[in-house]
Design an enzyme around this catalytic site. Sequence first.
Site, PDB file in Angstrom:
ATOM      1  CB  SER A 106      53.114  17.541  32.122  1.00 50.20           C
ATOM      2  OG  SER A 106      53.580  16.373  32.755  1.00 50.20           O
ATOM      3  CG  ASP A 200      47.344  12.011  33.339  1.00 51.00           C
ATOM      4  OD1 ASP A 200      48.350  11.297  33.495  1.00 51.00           O
ATOM      5  OD2 ASP A 200      47.389  13.259  33.335  1.00 51.00           O
ATOM      6  CG  HIS A 230      50.325  13.043  30.862  1.00 55.20           C
ATOM      7  ND1 HIS A 230      49.988  13.797  31.958  1.00 55.20           N
ATOM      8  CD2 HIS A 230      51.575  13.439  30.496  1.00 55.20           C
ATOM      9  CE1 HIS A 230      50.977  14.611  32.244  1.00 55.20           C
ATOM     10  NE2 HIS A 230      51.949  14.425  31.377  1.00 55.20           N
TER      11      HIS A 230
END
Length: 265
Positions: A106, A200, A230
């Site tokens: 991320s 996601d 995610h």
Amino acid sequence: MHETRDFEVCGVRLRLHRPTANKGLPVLVYLHGGGWMFFSNDTHDRLMREYAAASGVAVIGVEYSLSPKAKFPTALNEIDTVIDWLLSYGGGLGLDPLSMAIGGDSAGANLALSTALIRRDEGKRLPDALVLNYGAFDPEHTDSYDLYGGPQFPLNGTEMDMFWANYVADPAQLSDPRVAPLRADLNDLPPVFLAIAECDILTDCNHAVAEKLVAAGVPVMARTYPGTTHSFLEAMSVAEPAQQAIAEQAAWIKEQLTDGTELDR
């Protein structure tokens, strides 16, 4: 782990996981996610141990400064300093810093790619490989925001916009390629493994980064894991796709850093 050790470099907390007693281990420098605002080496400790155990290389987690207190480019500068330190002094930890990957998830994937871009542009030694997990590479909303931004998903557009806004001191910086590396020139980078979560809001920008890397001539392994959301790697204890992704990445890391040979245990 054979050894786990916390220490500091230039005021930045690091955590070393060494899977074996072998000297001269290659190293994966790992940057945790959390929107540049949250999480730590503690929250990602299990994931880093899994990488070390599966690949046989050492893993060093970097606890970079968090926003909104620390704005761009503070975290990037810290990470770059840590990489320089490891290249100079990592041998004293029993590591081979000339066999190094940088990875993250991320926001951590964003920082990993941006660190490589900065080092390339400054003529510094690049890592030998990049491991990028469902990264935040551009603030623009795409179709995947509409498809996967509902309440049943762990990350939505409002949250992501907040993360971007808190990371920078000025909204104009959101167009800076060191902030949004999808907008950067991606030539002359090391091989990349992209783990993409299918469901996601960041799916589209991850595919876009993969396509741009390929167009730039960078060797890319881009894997989309069906049905995943995610942060799916954090479910490695119960989720088969997370276990599969870690195993595939570990094999790839070993290939990039050790020519696929078995590390002496």
